[in-house]
Write an enzyme that holds these catalytic residues in place. Sequence first.
Site, PDB file in Angstrom:
ATOM      1  N   CYS A 222       0.836  -1.192   0.000  1.00  0.00           N
ATOM      2  CA  CYS A 222       0.000   0.000   0.000  1.00  0.00           C
ATOM      3  C   CYS A 222       0.875   1.248   0.000  1.00  0.00           C
ATOM      4  CB  CYS A 222      -0.909   0.002   1.229  1.00  0.00           C
ATOM      5  SG  CYS A 222      -1.920   1.495   1.376  1.00  0.00           S
ATOM      6  N   CYS A 247      -5.941   0.172   5.660  1.00  0.00           N
ATOM      7  CA  CYS A 247      -6.425   1.544   5.566  1.00  0.00           C
ATOM      8  C   CYS A 247      -7.500   1.603   4.485  1.00  0.00           C
ATOM      9  CB  CYS A 247      -5.285   2.534   5.272  1.00  0.00           C
ATOM     10  SG  CYS A 247      -4.589   2.413   3.607  1.00  0.00           S
ATOM     11  N   ASP A 354      22.756  -2.799 -17.097  1.00  0.00           N
ATOM     12  CA  ASP A 354      22.582  -3.911 -16.166  1.00  0.00           C
ATOM     13  C   ASP A 354      21.543  -4.878 -16.738  1.00  0.00           C
ATOM     14  OD1 ASP A 354      22.147  -5.653 -14.092  1.00  0.00           O
ATOM     15  OD2 ASP A 354      21.581  -4.129 -12.624  1.00  0.00           O
TER      16      ASP A 354
END
Length: 445
Positions: A222, A247, A354
């Site tokens: 969240c 929440c 990368d």
Amino acid sequence: MGNKIHFIDRIRLALAVSIAKSITFLVRSLRLGAASVLPGSLARRIEPRILQLLSQQVKNGIIIIAGTNGKTTTSLLLRSILERRGYSIAHNSTGANLENGLATALIESTNILGALNVDYAILEVDENIVPKVLKPLQPRIILCLNLFRDQLDRYGEVDTISKRWTKVISTLPETTVVIPNADDPTLSHLGQQLDQRVLFFGLNEPEHYLEAIPHAVDSIYCPRCGASLNYQGVYLSHLGDFTCPSCSFSKSKPTLESREWGQILVGLYNKYNTLAAATAAKELGVDEITIRDTIDNFQAAFGRAEELSVDGKRVRILLSKNPVGTNETIRVVTQSNDKTTLLVLNDRTPDGTDVSWIWDVDTEKLVERGGTLVVSGDRVYDMALRLRYSEKTAESKVNLIVEEDLRQAIATALEHTPANETLHILPTYSAMLEVREVLTGRKIL
């Protein structure tokens, strides 16, 4: 330009534009490339405020399209919709989405004195420079497609980028329209925090849920309280239907009902691109018939599910430059009956140096189905090793062919593709440009 620009600024702008146009003509005449970056770079040195001076001349406003995946396809679809309505558009269609590329795209549509006479400017913007360009561009609409891990050697994690986006967007006028992806928790939360007019796009089609959350997922917590989100299901990576158990945060409601809309091209990710462009077009007052007709007749941008005919055989190029995008292109391949795939892995600056991200890709699904896998590119052996580790048994059904030379790799892949099947090519960004040059004989950049 009227009296918005002082006389001395007009002179400097005209000088910057004239030099940029001269460079463009020279580069293209000598066939050195598309001149999508250098002209803007030189112009910005002469007039550092060129983005601001040009963008304020756009009649109906700037539309920014930002996100990790889907920018080029979404911007091309929105451009096609608006042009069908008769609007003139400035657009960085080559995909050069850093500041120099944005400047070049706007300069392309000016006259020699720097006067810009277009209805809209559609600018796809690299997610990392969004905070730098919002104030000079003062966009009318900001489309926020998604945020995934991409080139971590340059960008960092998605929450860092989203916080920077929120901070800068919140300073824009309340008339700015922000259109985030409701299925992306980070962007859904971003939209819920803004005072600007916010519309959302997203899916409501549980039949397309993945069987499980992929291990290449980026953001399942969240963004408000940090608790682990409850997902009813995911469509790709962390995009899905979610609520927070700790929440009141939950997925925002999309403006359009996704079931009522078709999509452009193949792959569920293109349904997102379709809904994003359609939401923006409707906000700009385009009628639904025009939008749907454009969707039905849309042609792919280069490298984005683009289909070519080579030596009488079908070839489909699916840009694959990060874990989420590659997982989705693999989904497209495995849902087809085609058994030959060419993977091309480069590690140049446009790709990200990368390449460890390939270990987050679900290549096992590609290997399990068997067939022929040809690998090439600068990091050909890294990709070959990843595929070998994807084999669950010693009796693998995969015919793995390693070919360092890209031209030979393409030729080999075509040889192994039956006449009634399609060769799927999954390249990183710079590899995609090389593949297209080999297949079509022309460079893009």
